[in-house]
Design an enzyme around this catalytic site. Sequence first.
Site, PDB file in Angstrom:
ATOM      1  N   HIS A 166     -28.330   3.700  -2.069  1.00  0.00           N
ATOM      2  CA  HIS A 166     -27.611   4.018  -2.980  1.00  0.00           C
ATOM      3  C   HIS A 166     -28.560   4.638  -3.999  1.00  0.00           C
ATOM      4  CE1 HIS A 166     -27.935   0.864  -5.866  1.00  0.00           C
ATOM      5  NE2 HIS A 166     -27.919   0.133  -4.973  1.00  0.00           N
ATOM      6  N   ASP A 216     -33.654  -1.508  -7.334  1.00  0.00           N
ATOM      7  CA  ASP A 216     -32.306  -1.561  -6.768  1.00  0.00           C
ATOM      8  C   ASP A 216     -31.674  -0.180  -7.207  1.00  0.00           C
ATOM      9  OD1 ASP A 216     -29.913  -2.016  -5.848  1.00  0.00           O
ATOM     10  OD2 ASP A 216     -29.418  -3.386  -7.467  1.00  0.00           O
ATOM     11  N   GLU A 249     -22.690   3.233  -6.241  1.00  0.00           N
ATOM     12  CA  GLU A 249     -22.599   1.766  -5.558  1.00  0.00           C
ATOM     13  C   GLU A 249     -22.356   0.998  -6.895  1.00  0.00           C
ATOM     14  OE1 GLU A 249     -24.360  -1.853  -3.888  1.00  0.00           O
ATOM     15  OE2 GLU A 249     -24.943  -0.875  -5.761  1.00  0.00           O
ATOM     16  N   GLU A 250     -23.366   1.083  -7.930  1.00  0.00           N
ATOM     17  CA  GLU A 250     -23.053   0.001  -8.967  1.00  0.00           C
ATOM     18  C   GLU A 250     -21.604   0.111  -9.709  1.00  0.00           C
ATOM     19  OE1 GLU A 250     -25.343  -2.102  -9.235  1.00  0.00           O
ATOM     20  OE2 GLU A 250     -27.204  -1.344  -8.470  1.00  0.00           O
ATOM     21  N   ASP A 265     -30.628  -2.080   1.073  1.00  0.00           N
ATOM     22  CA  ASP A 265     -30.351  -2.292  -0.366  1.00  0.00           C
ATOM     23  C   ASP A 265     -31.617  -3.094  -1.112  1.00  0.00           C
ATOM     24  OD1 ASP A 265     -29.333  -2.193  -2.973  1.00  0.00           O
ATOM     25  OD2 ASP A 265     -27.165  -2.294  -2.337  1.00  0.00           O
ATOM     26  N   HIS A 307     -31.427  -5.315 -12.117  1.00  0.00           N
ATOM     27  CA  HIS A 307     -30.569  -5.011 -13.038  1.00  0.00           C
ATOM     28  C   HIS A 307     -31.069  -5.327 -14.519  1.00  0.00           C
ATOM     29  CE1 HIS A 307     -26.269  -4.662 -10.654  1.00  0.00           C
ATOM     30  NE2 HIS A 307     -27.457  -4.468  -9.850  1.00  0.00           N
TER      31      HIS A 307
END
Lengths: 353, 345
Positions: free
Chosen positions: B63, B175, B203-204, B226, B314
């Site tokens: 992603h 990520d 994706e998130e 990922d 994140h």
Amino acid sequence: MDTLFALQKMQSSPCVSGREFSLSAFLCAEYASGFDEAGTDSAGNCFFYKKGKKENLPTVLLEAHMDEVGVCVKELWEGGFVSIEPCGGLDTAILPGTEFFIFGKKTCRAIATAKPPHLLSAEEQKEKLKIENIYLDTGFKTLEEMKEVLSVGDVAHYAAEPKSLNGGFLTARGLDNKAGVLAVLNAAQKISCEKCNLLVLLSAGEETTSIGVKSLCRKRKPDFAIVVDVGFAYGPGLERSKCIEMKKGPSVSITDTLSRKMSNWVLDTAKEFSLPCQVICEPGGTGTSATAIQVIDGGIPSCVISIPLKNMHTPSEIVYVGDIEKTSELLIALCEKANFEYGEVDFLGNTGL
Amino acid sequence: METRDFELLKKLSEAFAPTGEEEALFPMLIEEIKPYVTKLYMDRMGNLIAEKGNHPDLLFCAHMDEVGFMITEICEDGSLHFDQLGGVDPAHLASKRVVIGSQKLPGVICARPVHFSRKEKGYTPNSYADLTIDIGCQSREEAEKLVGLGDNAVFDTEFSYLDACESTVKGKALDDRLGCFYLCRMIRDPEIQNVVFAFTVQEESGLRGAHALAESEKFSFGVAVDSTTASDLPQTEGIFRVCAQGKGGVLSYLDGASIYDHDLIDRLFQKLESEQIPIQTKTLCAGGNDASSLQKAVCGAKAFNISTPCRYIHGSVATARVCDLEAMQNALSSIYQFLNAEKSK
């Protein structure tokens, strides 16, 4: 047609989320004129189609859900009480004292009830009322009498007639999303279809499963989708950033989960036609049909246009009639342009993707 | 790491591409892969899809999007209210630097100073309502000249080596720019043919790009590449370490969104171990990835996930070991061979 009158006619057919058949049959018959195709389907949808004036035009979907929140009968009790399960998101705090219509073999009146506040323990007073502790009181004397008319699985919605308020405002149950349905139908009748094929979908099940848009969009594959729903109007105690304002026309949502490009297109078009359009930022998603439509079959670019509304999901939702009219005007402008670039983009310059 | 690869990864990591606004990666990826592909297009969802060969039946996806923020209100005093795009814990955001919009307007996340914390009520972590972004404006009028409602922001973090020995890299959005990086290198690799590579969006925001992709593309095997949480930290024991850096890619049997084919994963482990390619599994089943959407493909594909063990994803800065990047690249080549053999069975 006068908005209040149109709304009253529509609301004589019940349409609790998941049981939209009687309203979809009514709408299909009432509004078919001017379209090339009108139909209902097994999901409970009502749809109309108007072919464009030329070949190879994009098909634009104008969607508004027709279902509304309500409850479903879960169990019948002695003394004329029934226990209930919500269909869609209800605030249990408003339920005691609220009147309902239950659609059994006959339509029955009922009043929602719970333990009176005087009798609640200190602990109970702190907690939010649970749906298990709320009953509908139907007034039947015995269980036998009630069973003649009502059974488990019957649905009910608020008993509240639409009413005009001062200054062009209107209150009714289920304006989420009859306001959207009215805006879409008014617009659809005026769209010339010079630039697009028009698919109108008054969808079923938005408050619960989005079953209506999922099934119809897979079948009819529109090129892009304009979803019309209601949005939270600002009022006391609310966060500004999560609300739009009444009497300022519809809003368009900016969100990570839909097509930003399309939201910008809506804003540009509104500007071009000097129509009001507010912006609401919804990181994480919009909680509308568009969430499901956007990811169907390689992507159907979608945007959400919302009509400001107060008291959402209650018997007395409020809208400003002028906002519904401005929404229709924006929808017409968007469909008359229909110049949104929705297609796949080839970076190698090959033909026949 | 070769300079060319380092520069590519740096460019990808520092790009501005929060979930829902991934366009900035397009020119970088297209420039990188265009010479090697037979088809290269964006679908209506916004996914970038590259094909090598004719009618490929294998799909590898990564992603493009990263977590970030959206400006939701421009306040009277020129500060900005914002909310998360994807999942970012607001507790540790105060004082972090961000950039807003593709023009990369700098800002700082502000909260009340620790000195004024409400001691009498005990510690309450900051929530988004407690935080604002300061862009140095003193009024709404001034701020509105620079930002608009709905503009997005991402962390302002430089990508670089963390240590002098160049064994670890640090940056934002590892990520899943690492996944994009591996896919670019696979596309360059002449040994790898007849594959669809998809760089997905959103994706998130709920694995949404891969969902749209899985409804339109036809493939028998799908691999979501990922990044995952390595929690191999001091005072963290047992299963709570999840996976560890330096032990190669992470192949999972199940996660928060999918259950994978146990037999297939077992055989992949055997193959990778027989080739001395480092590989591990993880010990906590949280989170999900695009494999969950690929599994629901209309054509009924077998899908699984392989991830780089990253720390602090994140957050404003994450880390990855260079040796894990190499192990991941080798594992992906090996997985490609494995799936090719599996297809012809």
